[in-house]
Write an enzyme that holds these catalytic residues in place. Sequence first.
Site, PDB file in Angstrom:
ATOM      1  N   SER A  21       0.637  -0.902   0.259  1.00 25.27           N
ATOM      2  CA  SER A  21       0.203   0.031   0.096  1.00 25.27           C
ATOM      3  C   SER A  21       0.905   1.490   0.092  1.00 25.27           C
ATOM      4  O   SER A  21       0.423   2.065  -0.482  1.00 25.27           O
ATOM      5  CB  SER A  21      -1.046  -0.309   0.804  1.00 25.27           C
ATOM      6  OG  SER A  21      -0.735  -0.528   2.950  1.00 25.27           O
ATOM      7  N   ASP A  54       4.412   0.898  11.672  1.00 29.76           N
ATOM      8  CA  ASP A  54       3.868  -0.202  11.545  1.00 29.76           C
ATOM      9  C   ASP A  54       4.826  -1.088  12.806  1.00 29.76           C
ATOM     10  O   ASP A  54       6.286  -0.566  12.609  1.00 29.76           O
ATOM     11  CB  ASP A  54       4.368  -0.634   9.954  1.00 29.76           C
ATOM     12  CG  ASP A  54       3.726  -2.289  10.105  1.00 29.76           C
ATOM     13  OD1 ASP A  54       4.245  -3.577  11.335  1.00 29.76           O
ATOM     14  OD2 ASP A  54       3.245  -3.343   8.943  1.00 29.76           O
ATOM     15  N   SER A  98       1.196   1.141  17.041  1.00 31.29           N
ATOM     16  CA  SER A  98       0.080   3.006  17.004  1.00 31.29           C
ATOM     17  C   SER A  98      -0.296   3.126  17.537  1.00 31.29           C
ATOM     18  O   SER A  98      -0.405   4.629  17.854  1.00 31.29           O
ATOM     19  CB  SER A  98      -0.771   2.006  15.728  1.00 31.29           C
ATOM     20  OG  SER A  98      -1.948   3.106  16.177  1.00 31.29           O
ATOM     21  N   HIS A 105      -5.921  -6.302  13.840  1.00 29.19           N
ATOM     22  CA  HIS A 105      -7.562  -6.222  13.249  1.00 29.19           C
ATOM     23  C   HIS A 105      -7.919  -6.871  14.562  1.00 29.19           C
ATOM     24  O   HIS A 105      -8.965  -7.445  14.642  1.00 29.19           O
ATOM     25  CB  HIS A 105      -7.296  -8.033  12.175  1.00 29.19           C
ATOM     26  CG  HIS A 105      -7.055  -6.820  10.502  1.00 29.19           C
ATOM     27  ND1 HIS A 105      -6.955  -5.941  10.957  1.00 29.19           N
ATOM     28  CD2 HIS A 105      -7.183  -8.004   9.882  1.00 29.19           C
ATOM     29  CE1 HIS A 105      -7.232  -5.357   9.365  1.00 29.19           C
ATOM     30  NE2 HIS A 105      -6.767  -6.484   8.454  1.00 29.19           N
TER      31      HIS A 105
HETATM   32  N1  SAH Z   1      -1.052  -2.365   4.438  1.00 27.03           N
HETATM   33  C1  SAH Z   1       0.043  -3.774   4.362  1.00 27.03           C
HETATM   34  C2  SAH Z   1      -0.735  -4.590   4.841  1.00 27.03           C
HETATM   35  C3  SAH Z   1      -0.696  -4.792   6.550  1.00 27.03           C
HETATM   36  S1  SAH Z   1      -1.446  -5.763   7.545  1.00 27.03           S
HETATM   37  C4  SAH Z   1       0.157  -4.334   2.554  1.00 27.03           C
HETATM   38  O1  SAH Z   1      -0.609  -3.372   1.390  1.00 27.03           O
HETATM   39  O2  SAH Z   1       0.206  -5.086   2.139  1.00 27.03           O
HETATM   40  C5  SAH Z   1      -1.298  -4.841   8.825  1.00 27.03           C
HETATM   41  C6  SAH Z   1       0.532  -4.612   8.951  1.00 27.03           C
HETATM   42  O3  SAH Z   1      -0.059  -3.893  10.613  1.00 27.03           O
HETATM   43  C7  SAH Z   1       1.737  -5.448   9.434  1.00 27.03           C
HETATM   44  O4  SAH Z   1       2.377  -5.320   8.896  1.00 27.03           O
HETATM   45  C8  SAH Z   1       1.226  -5.594  11.471  1.00 27.03           C
HETATM   46  O5  SAH Z   1       2.970  -5.190  11.683  1.00 27.03           O
HETATM   47  C9  SAH Z   1       0.964  -3.831  11.676  1.00 27.03           C
HETATM   48  N2  SAH Z   1       0.118  -4.132  13.055  1.00 27.03           N
HETATM   49  C10 SAH Z   1      -0.741  -4.225  13.525  1.00 27.03           C
HETATM   50  N3  SAH Z   1      -0.494  -4.146  14.752  1.00 27.03           N
HETATM   51  C11 SAH Z   1      -0.091  -3.814  14.898  1.00 27.03           C
HETATM   52  C12 SAH Z   1       0.355  -2.182  15.918  1.00 27.03           C
HETATM   53  N4  SAH Z   1      -0.708  -2.152  17.276  1.00 27.03           N
HETATM   54  N5  SAH Z   1       0.851  -1.170  15.733  1.00 27.03           N
HETATM   55  C13 SAH Z   1       1.742  -0.797  14.789  1.00 27.03           C
HETATM   56  N6  SAH Z   1       1.508  -1.478  13.580  1.00 27.03           N
HETATM   57  C14 SAH Z   1       0.402  -3.152  13.421  1.00 27.03           C
HETATM   58 MG    MG Z   2      -5.368  -5.190   4.991  1.00 25.69          MG
END
Ligand code: SAH
Ligand code: MG
Length: 210
Positions: free
Chosen positions: A49, A68, A121, A141
């Site tokens: 993304s 991230d 985050s 998620h």
């Molecule tokens: N946008 C990406 C997919 C993201 S997958 C694409 O286009 O492929 C979700 C990501 O969120 C993972 O890399 C994971 O490390 C991150 N993540 C999950 N929980 C998080 C948090 N609490 N703080 C920061 N990053 C987080």
């Molecule tokens: Mg996603």
Amino acid sequence: MNDAPAPAIDPDTVKGFLDPDEGRALAADAITLVSGGACVEIGSYCGKSSLYIGSALKAVGGRLFAVDHHRGSEENQPGWEYHDAELWDDEAGAMDTLPHLRRTLRRAGLEETVIPVVGRSAAIADVWRAPISFLFIDGGHTMEAALNDYRLWTPHIIPGGILAIHDVFPNPADGGRPPFEIYELAKASGLYEDLGLTKTLARLRRIGAV
Ligand code: SAH
Ligand code: MG
């Protein structure tokens, strides 16, 4: 919607979870909003993304803050559905997607455009003060993670700004609920105009004078 600059490298060469239609929709939103405030992505993984959004922003001199912790979400851990053993760091005994994000940015010429912000985050949101014109939520998620992302980051969105949420499944049979739940919260808040879904990408526009 399809007039945003195309990704600088083939998105199929980057691991990740984003449909091309979703990527193009994100890119189109990001460039129209570049001057109003910061562009922020929660959840970059290996940079798929970030590639779409960053390639569009580079053309207009914008920047993307890519948040991230790079340790992967629940579903990326060993034994889970979306685990990828190539992203495992033996020494750390944990996932590490940061080198992959950096490689994507270097290959795409986006090192000056996409700024990785490495950490949880909620911890970063604690000190974040800048107005945001484009927020893409695609992090954890679990209900806790999704709610944190919604509650801690969306108050920074300026009028006219975009809130985009990934992995929204109106039908529970198709996937997990938390992203859908925060989409519902956003709609119920009365603060946004609902722009609807592009595949699993929900987009809303913050109401108010621009
Ligand atoms: N946008 C990406 C997919 C993201 S997958 C694409 O286009 O492929 C979700 C990501 O969120 C993972 O890399 C994971 O490390 C991150 N993540 C999950 N929980 C998080 C948090 N609490 N703080 C920061 N990053 C987080
Ligand atoms: Mg996603």
